[in-house]
Design a protein around this motif. Structure first.
Motif, PDB file in Angstrom:
ATOM      1  N   GLY A 173      36.239  68.304  26.465  1.00 43.63           N
ATOM      2  CA  GLY A 173      35.859  69.013  27.678  1.00 43.63           C
ATOM      3  C   GLY A 173      35.242  70.370  27.462  1.00 43.63           C
ATOM      4  N   ALA A 174      35.217  70.847  26.228  1.00 38.99           N
ATOM      5  CA  ALA A 174      34.682  72.182  25.947  1.00 38.99           C
ATOM      6  C   ALA A 174      33.163  72.126  25.772  1.00 38.99           C
ATOM      7  N   VAL A 175      32.483  73.124  26.335  1.00 39.09           N
ATOM      8  CA  VAL A 175      31.037  73.271  26.181  1.00 39.09           C
ATOM      9  C   VAL A 175      30.788  74.587  25.462  1.00 39.09           C
ATOM     10  N   GLY A 176      30.007  74.543  24.381  1.00 39.50           N
ATOM     11  CA  GLY A 176      29.751  75.750  23.608  1.00 39.50           C
ATOM     12  C   GLY A 176      28.279  76.051  23.469  1.00 39.50           C
ATOM     13  N   VAL A 177      27.952  77.338  23.442  1.00 37.33           N
ATOM     14  CA  VAL A 177      26.591  77.814  23.208  1.00 37.33           C
ATOM     15  C   VAL A 177      26.684  78.904  22.143  1.00 37.33           C
ATOM     16  N   ALA A 178      25.829  78.852  21.142  1.00 30.13           N
ATOM     17  CA  ALA A 178      25.858  79.868  20.094  1.00 30.13           C
ATOM     18  C   ALA A 178      24.458  80.187  19.605  1.00 30.13           C
ATOM     19  N   ALA A 179      24.229  81.456  19.284  1.00 30.54           N
ATOM     20  CA  ALA A 179      22.933  81.916  18.767  1.00 30.54           C
ATOM     21  C   ALA A 179      23.146  82.563  17.405  1.00 30.54           C
ATOM     22  N   PRO A 180      22.365  82.179  16.399  1.00 30.48           N
ATOM     23  CA  PRO A 180      22.494  82.788  15.073  1.00 30.48           C
ATOM     24  C   PRO A 180      22.010  84.234  15.089  1.00 30.48           C
ATOM     25  N   LEU A 181      22.540  85.034  14.185  1.00 35.22           N
ATOM     26  CA  LEU A 181      22.094  86.417  14.035  1.00 35.22           C
ATOM     27  C   LEU A 181      20.872  86.423  13.119  1.00 35.22           C
ATOM     28  N   ILE A 182      19.746  86.796  13.677  1.00 37.09           N
ATOM     29  CA  ILE A 182      18.484  86.797  12.931  1.00 37.09           C
ATOM     30  C   ILE A 182      18.018  88.239  12.772  1.00 37.09           C
ATOM     31  N   TYR A 183      17.770  88.645  11.525  1.00 41.19           N
ATOM     32  CA  TYR A 183      17.481  90.037  11.218  1.00 41.19           C
ATOM     33  C   TYR A 183      16.005  90.270  10.943  1.00 41.19           C
ATOM     34  N   PRO A 184      15.520  91.480  11.247  1.00 43.26           N
ATOM     35  CA  PRO A 184      14.153  91.845  10.842  1.00 43.26           C
ATOM     36  C   PRO A 184      14.063  91.821   9.323  1.00 43.26           C
ATOM     37  N   ASP A 185      12.880  91.552   8.783  1.00 42.92           N
ATOM     38  CA  ASP A 185      12.711  91.451   7.333  1.00 42.92           C
ATOM     39  C   ASP A 185      13.121  92.718   6.607  1.00 42.92           C
ATOM     40  N   GLU A 186      12.960  93.877   7.265  1.00 43.33           N
ATOM     41  CA  GLU A 186      13.251  95.141   6.583  1.00 43.33           C
ATOM     42  C   GLU A 186      14.738  95.486   6.604  1.00 43.33           C
ATOM     43  N   ASN A 187      15.551  94.676   7.294  1.00 49.78           N
ATOM     44  CA  ASN A 187      16.977  94.971   7.398  1.00 49.78           C
ATOM     45  C   ASN A 187      17.693  94.531   6.128  1.00 49.78           C
ATOM     46  N   HIS A 188      18.295  95.484   5.386  1.00 46.27           N
ATOM     47  CA  HIS A 188      18.979  95.165   4.137  1.00 46.27           C
ATOM     48  C   HIS A 188      20.382  94.606   4.380  1.00 46.27           C
ATOM     49  N   PHE A 189      21.012  94.986   5.499  1.00 40.91           N
ATOM     50  CA  PHE A 189      22.360  94.494   5.790  1.00 40.91           C
ATOM     51  C   PHE A 189      22.252  93.204   6.587  1.00 40.91           C
ATOM     52  N   ARG A 190      22.717  92.112   6.022  1.00 35.07           N
ATOM     53  CA  ARG A 190      22.661  90.847   6.732  1.00 35.07           C
ATOM     54  C   ARG A 190      23.777  89.928   6.228  1.00 35.07           C
ATOM     55  N   PHE A 191      24.239  89.078   7.094  1.00 33.32           N
ATOM     56  CA  PHE A 191      25.243  88.082   6.730  1.00 33.32           C
ATOM     57  C   PHE A 191      25.048  86.882   7.642  1.00 33.32           C
ATOM     58  N   GLU A 192      25.546  85.735   7.218  1.00 36.74           N
ATOM     59  CA  GLU A 192      25.448  84.537   8.038  1.00 36.74           C
ATOM     60  C   GLU A 192      26.428  84.644   9.199  1.00 36.74           C
ATOM     61  N   GLY A 193      25.915  84.713  10.399  1.00 34.42           N
ATOM     62  CA  GLY A 193      26.810  84.832  11.546  1.00 34.42           C
ATOM     63  C   GLY A 193      26.151  84.375  12.827  1.00 34.42           C
ATOM     64  N   CYS A 194      26.957  84.302  13.876  1.00 33.41           N
ATOM     65  CA  CYS A 194      26.444  83.930  15.193  1.00 33.41           C
ATOM     66  C   CYS A 194      27.368  84.496  16.263  1.00 33.41           C
ATOM     67  N   VAL A 195      26.859  84.602  17.460  1.00 35.09           N
ATOM     68  CA  VAL A 195      27.685  84.916  18.616  1.00 35.09           C
ATOM     69  C   VAL A 195      27.508  83.776  19.610  1.00 35.09           C
ATOM     70  N   GLY A 196      28.502  83.594  20.476  1.00 37.51           N
ATOM     71  CA  GLY A 196      28.393  82.511  21.437  1.00 37.51           C
ATOM     72  C   GLY A 196      29.520  82.519  22.440  1.00 37.51           C
ATOM     73  N   VAL A 197      29.537  81.500  23.271  1.00 32.63           N
ATOM     74  CA  VAL A 197      30.588  81.346  24.281  1.00 32.63           C
ATOM     75  C   VAL A 197      31.024  79.892  24.313  1.00 32.63           C
ATOM     76  N   VAL A 198      32.250  79.678  24.758  1.00 34.12           N
ATOM     77  CA  VAL A 198      32.780  78.333  24.920  1.00 34.12           C
ATOM     78  C   VAL A 198      33.686  78.323  26.139  1.00 34.12           C
ATOM     79  N   ALA A 199      33.623  77.243  26.925  1.00 36.81           N
ATOM     80  CA  ALA A 199      34.405  77.168  28.158  1.00 36.81           C
ATOM     81  C   ALA A 199      34.867  75.739  28.395  1.00 36.81           C
ATOM     82  N   LEU A 200      36.019  75.604  29.050  1.00 40.52           N
ATOM     83  CA  LEU A 200      36.521  74.296  29.438  1.00 40.52           C
ATOM     84  C   LEU A 200      36.016  73.912  30.828  1.00 40.52           C
ATOM     85  N   GLN A 201      35.700  74.907  31.595  1.00 39.44           N
ATOM     86  CA  GLN A 201      35.199  74.646  32.939  1.00 39.44           C
ATOM     87  C   GLN A 201      33.688  74.455  32.888  1.00 39.44           C
TER      88      GLN A 201
END
Length: 223
Positions: A173-201
């Motif tokens: 019953g859960a619906v999830g949406v997530a977007a990856p963290l995409i960095y500008p080429d000049e950004n030296h600090f980066r890691f594999e990550g995402c933000v998102g939401v999940v709901a039962l309703q």
């Protein structure tokens, strides 16, 4: 400018060393940086003094314990930066909001926020982990990695769309949406990550997607 150039070379050297499981020889590092060995010796000596690199018995340059110590301090700062954005995302979508990172073949939740008036809550807590190939968060992070022949259609779709939407993959019953963290080429600090939401309703996927993509962009802009 000389100091900035030296700093840039030092950071690049760390990145190059980190990419090689068995480290790099001085000659290899000099060739990769396009500089004389004498310059590399000075760079390595400076990095060694801060425990950021170490030399193995065969003379190869490897990452040092200082990198681990720095990494252990990143997560609390990252969570502090993300917390207000996630809370805003949770209130806006009336769903549980999360920040996840990739660890090997798993997706790990490092920060979670819930709207104050939410009655039905998804069982998603800090420290929760699941395979990258399942759930919106896992698929969003996997979309950042190089393509593989065995990639699922859901993963291929996430790469095309720039976000992932899943239904019932981790919890019925859960619906999830997530977007990856995409960095500008000049950004030296980066890691594999995402933000998102999940709901039962019922989740307004279109609205949630727009809000999630906006949250991801705002978080990256703070690095």
């Amino acid at each position: 400018m000389s100091s900035l150039q030296t700093l840039s070379r030092g950071l690049t050297a760390l990145e190059l060393v980190a990419q090689k499981e068995n480290g790099l020889a001085i000659a290899e590092l000099a060739e990769a940086l396009g500089v004389h060995r004498a310059i590399v010796y000075r760079l390595v000596s400076t990095l060694e003094s801060h425990d950021l690199v170490t030399r193995s018995r065969n003379g190869r340059i490897c990452l040092g314990g200082g990198v681990v110590a720095l990494a252990s301090r990143i997560e609390p700062q990252l969570r502090a930066m993300a917390r207000p954005l996630l809370q805003e995302l949770a209130e806006r979508t009336r769903a549980t909001a999360f920040l996840c990172v990739g660890q090997g073949e798993e997706c790990v939740a490092v920060e979670v926020a819930e709207p104050e008036t939410l009655l039905l809550r998804v069982s998603y807590r800090v420290g929760s982990r699941h395979p990258l190939q399942r759930g919106a968060a896992g698929i969003a992070i996997a979309s950042l990695r190089p393509e593989r022949p065995e990639d699922s259609e859901a993963l291929r779709q996430a790469r095309r769309d720039g976000y992932s939407v899943t239904r019932g993959q981790l919890q019925a019953g859960a619906v999830g949406v997530a977007a990856p963290l995409i960095y500008p080429d000049e950004n030296h600090f980066r890691f594999e990550g995402c933000v998102g939401v999940v709901a039962l309703q019922d989740l307004d996927v279109e609205s949630a997607t727009k809000a999630t993509l906006g949250c991801a962009r705002r978080l990256v802009s703070r690095f």
